[in-house]
Design a protein around this motif. Structure first.
Motif, mmCIF file in Angstrom:
data_model
loop_
_atom_site.group_PDB
_atom_site.id
_atom_site.type_symbol
_atom_site.label_atom_id
_atom_site.label_comp_id
_atom_site.label_asym_id
_atom_site.label_seq_id
_atom_site.Cartn_x
_atom_site.Cartn_y
_atom_site.Cartn_z
ATOM 1 N N PHE A 139 -26.041 -37.043 -56.839
ATOM 2 C CA PHE A 139 -25.752 -38.500 -56.378
ATOM 3 C C PHE A 139 -25.930 -39.439 -57.591
ATOM 4 C CE2 PHE A 139 -26.887 -42.337 -54.387
ATOM 5 C CZ PHE A 139 -25.969 -42.757 -54.091
ATOM 6 N N ALA A 140 -26.984 -39.286 -58.213
ATOM 7 C CA ALA A 140 -27.262 -40.194 -59.322
ATOM 8 C C ALA A 140 -26.406 -39.876 -60.582
ATOM 9 C CB ALA A 140 -28.807 -39.650 -60.085
ATOM 10 N N THR A 165 -32.046 -43.927 -58.057
ATOM 11 C CA THR A 165 -32.045 -42.846 -57.233
ATOM 12 C C THR A 165 -33.234 -42.250 -56.508
ATOM 13 O OG1 THR A 165 -29.945 -42.213 -58.463
ATOM 14 C CG2 THR A 165 -30.846 -40.452 -56.950
ATOM 15 N N TYR A 170 -30.022 -35.178 -54.549
ATOM 16 C CA TYR A 170 -30.034 -36.708 -55.054
ATOM 17 C C TYR A 170 -29.795 -36.740 -56.710
ATOM 18 C CZ TYR A 170 -32.595 -38.604 -51.030
ATOM 19 O OH TYR A 170 -32.881 -39.064 -49.796
ATOM 20 N N PRO A 215 -22.098 -43.691 -62.736
ATOM 21 C CA PRO A 215 -20.939 -44.456 -63.150
ATOM 22 C C PRO A 215 -20.581 -45.984 -62.530
ATOM 23 C CG PRO A 215 -20.342 -42.225 -62.098
ATOM 24 C CD PRO A 215 -21.958 -42.520 -61.910
ATOM 25 N N MET A 216 -21.399 -46.131 -61.222
ATOM 26 C CA MET A 216 -21.361 -47.533 -60.833
ATOM 27 C C MET A 216 -22.017 -48.524 -61.912
ATOM 28 S SD MET A 216 -22.399 -46.884 -56.875
ATOM 29 C CE MET A 216 -22.725 -48.600 -56.486
ATOM 30 N N LEU A 235 -23.039 -38.495 -60.301
ATOM 31 C CA LEU A 235 -21.717 -38.797 -59.865
ATOM 32 C C LEU A 235 -21.433 -39.989 -59.239
ATOM 33 C CD1 LEU A 235 -20.844 -35.343 -58.319
ATOM 34 C CD2 LEU A 235 -20.496 -36.028 -60.682
ATOM 35 N N THR A 236 -22.065 -40.688 -58.684
ATOM 36 C CA THR A 236 -22.288 -42.016 -58.099
ATOM 37 C C THR A 236 -22.899 -43.392 -58.826
ATOM 38 O OG1 THR A 236 -22.050 -40.862 -55.803
ATOM 39 C CG2 THR A 236 -22.132 -43.185 -55.673
ATOM 40 N N ILE A 237 -24.460 -43.291 -58.889
ATOM 41 C CA ILE A 237 -25.020 -44.232 -59.403
ATOM 42 C C ILE A 237 -24.734 -44.491 -60.858
ATOM 43 C CG2 ILE A 237 -27.542 -45.034 -59.654
ATOM 44 C CD1 ILE A 237 -26.798 -44.882 -56.696
ATOM 45 N N THR A 240 -20.081 -48.996 -64.748
ATOM 46 C CA THR A 240 -18.936 -49.635 -64.774
ATOM 47 C C THR A 240 -19.579 -51.355 -64.932
ATOM 48 O OG1 THR A 240 -17.907 -48.438 -63.149
ATOM 49 C CG2 THR A 240 -17.424 -50.801 -62.984
ATOM 50 N N GLN A 298 -23.815 -42.452 -68.532
ATOM 51 C CA GLN A 298 -24.116 -42.302 -67.170
ATOM 52 C C GLN A 298 -25.778 -42.197 -67.259
ATOM 53 O OE1 GLN A 298 -21.748 -39.713 -65.003
ATOM 54 N NE2 GLN A 298 -19.779 -40.785 -65.711
ATOM 55 N N THR A 300 -30.601 -45.329 -63.632
ATOM 56 C CA THR A 300 -29.820 -44.526 -62.812
ATOM 57 C C THR A 300 -30.772 -43.562 -62.058
ATOM 58 O OG1 THR A 300 -28.096 -44.252 -64.483
ATOM 59 C CG2 THR A 300 -28.255 -42.524 -62.904
#
Length: 487
Positions: free
Chosen positions: A312-313, A345, A309, A319-320, A315-317, A323, A336, A341
């Motif tokens: 995931f936070a 998560t 998790y 950056p999203m 590398l994914t949440i 953006t 980030q 974030t």
């Protein structure tokens, strides 16, 4: 003798005792099991328990007491002059144990024999070379007092190991003979075995209580020691967290508490509505096939490691969110790692805790309440809102409490998703940290546990314990209040 070998010997003696006890009971009844008070297996189990239980108790007590005694004796051998400025006796003892381990490796590798390893004539230079050859990493120079203490440490452990082996085997042999001596056809073996099992169950039930008591006392003692070195008023009243092992630390807990509560609040805002709505759907609307597929799929989230998790936070949440809310978007988010974030998560991680428990609680509501509501003309949605959820509220509060406790104690998601900045801010797009993350950072590495910067971890842990206890008391009050309404 290694503990594993000793355990295998004890298991072997217990197996022998079982067989011999069973045969002895049958011989006393001249082969007629109907003349026995109990089944033959109970006689064998009685001998096996008496051979195993006392020996295991002696082994456990010895393993707990020997390190305390050895450390006390070795510590008395270390003069104050051997404790360097800025160090502590605990760090010197750790170095003594490293030297002793290195000498053990040197003996095992054949670089030196056991007699030479404990010979007082060995010089620190000889020991240093031996430890380097054995691949042992040293964090300080070996001095004569440290070498003498290490040799004494090895000698005491070796003597203690021999004494432990002898006492444990004597206890096992004595128990074996005791069990065999009372084995005859009139002996109430079943009663004896059942009492032994009851004692085992009571001991297992006591482990949780004793563990909790031990944790609380360890926290209390170290917290009191911390407040002897650092003022409690500054710890609870300061708005700055700035530890420095060189001195001049400011150890205010308020920024850490704020980060903990802020991240937990966002996590609950994500997990509670989604989890509760999912539970209502699964219990009241979904068909058997849909439920059989959706519930296990939802519970898979609970089995994912928290480090995953955290990644995931990161590398994914992160950056999203960057953006949308970063410099190219709204401009609120600078990186980030942020509260949002980690909170989102963590909320995703908590969804199965809320949904699974709430689903079980809703299904436990009596069907008669549903039937009565439908009989009065209420629709399904009205029945859920006005009958089922109020009746299940105490259990749902417990589920939310479990999720809250899980959120407060989370570490890896915070470290990777929220950052390490201790600050007071209302901006959820800034980096913050929590109490648990700082406990890890304060106890990482070779810290001097006599300093406030290391002992503060126990004060932080004690604060978290009190917070969790307060949440439990509040939840108990809510549960009792609404249970009185629906009894």
């Amino acid at each position: 003798m290694p503990v594993l070998w000793l355990l295998l010997i004890l298991l072997g003696l217990a197996a022998v005792g079982y067989v011999q006890g069973r045969l002895r009971a049958l011989r006393s009844a001249v082969g007629d099991s109907r003349a026995l008070h109990s089944l033959p297996g109970y006689y064998g189990a009685n001998v096996a328990i008496k051979a195993l239980a006392p020996a295991l108790l002696v082994l456990l007590l010895w393993l707990l007491a020997q390190p305390l005694y050895v450390n006390s004796v070795v510590s008395s051998l270390i003069p104050e002059s051997a404790v360097a400025e800025g160090s502590s006796r605990g760090l010197v003892l750790a170095e003594v144990r490293r030297v002793a381990d290195g000498l053990d490796k040197a003996v095992a590798g054949g670089a030196v024999n056991a007699i030479a390893a404990r010979d007082a004539g060995m010089t620190p230079d000889d020991a240093t070379q031996l430890l380097k050859d054995a691949g042992q990493v040293l964090t300080a120079e070996i001095t004569q007092p440290i070498l003498n203490a290490a040799q004494r440490y090895r000698a005491l452990n070796a003597t203690g190991g021999i004494a432990m082996t002898v006492l444990v085997l004597l206890a096992a042999a004595g128990g074996l003979l005791w069990g065999l001596s009372e084995t005859h056809k009139a002996f109430r073996a079943r009663n004896s075995v059942e009492k032994s099992v009851m004692v085992l169950l009571v001991g297992a039930a006591s482990v949780a209580v004793l563990t909790t008591v031990g944790i609380v006392f360890s926290l209390i003692f170290n917290t009191v020691e911390f407040f002897r070195l650092y003022p409690a008023a500054e710890f609870f009243g300061s708005l700055t967290w700035s530890p420095s092992f060189g001195g001049g630390s400011q150890l205010g807990i308020l920024p850490l508490l704020w980060g903990t509560l802020y991240i937990s609040l966002i996590a609950l805002l994500v997990a509670v509505p989604i989890g509760l709505f999912a539970a209502v759907y699964l219990s009241e609307y979904a068909g058997p096939k849909t439920r059989a597929l959706a519930k296990p799929a939802l519970e898979v989230l609970a089995g994912i490691p928290t480090i995953v998790y955290g990644l995931f936070a990161l590398l994914t949440i992160g950056p999203m969110l960057l953006t949308v809310f970063g410099p190219d978007g709204a401009g609120w988010m600078g990186g980030q790692r942020a509260v949002m974030t980690a909170g989102i998560t963590m909320g995703i991680m908590l969804i199965p805790f809320v949904s699974s428990l709430s689903d079980d609680i809703i299904n436990a509501v009596p069907q008669s309440l549903r039937d009565g509501s439908y009989g009065l003309g209420a629709t399904k949605s009205e029945t859920i809102k006005q009958v089922i959820l109020p009746a299940a509220l105490p259990g749902i509060v417990g589920a939310i409490l479990l999720a809250t406790s899980r959120a407060i104690g989370e570490t890896m998601i915070v470290v990777l998703g929220a950052g390490a900045a201790a600050r007071l801010s209302l901006n959820p797009f800034e980096a913050m940290t929590t109490v648990t993350a700082k406990i890890v950072s304060q106890l990482t590495g070779d810290s001097d546990f006599a300093s406030p910067e290391a002992l503060v971890a126990f004060a932080l842990g004690m604060t978290l314990f009190v917070m969790t206890l307060g949440l439990n008391v509040f939840a108990l009050y809510i549960v009792r209040k609404y249970r009185e309404q629906y009894d």
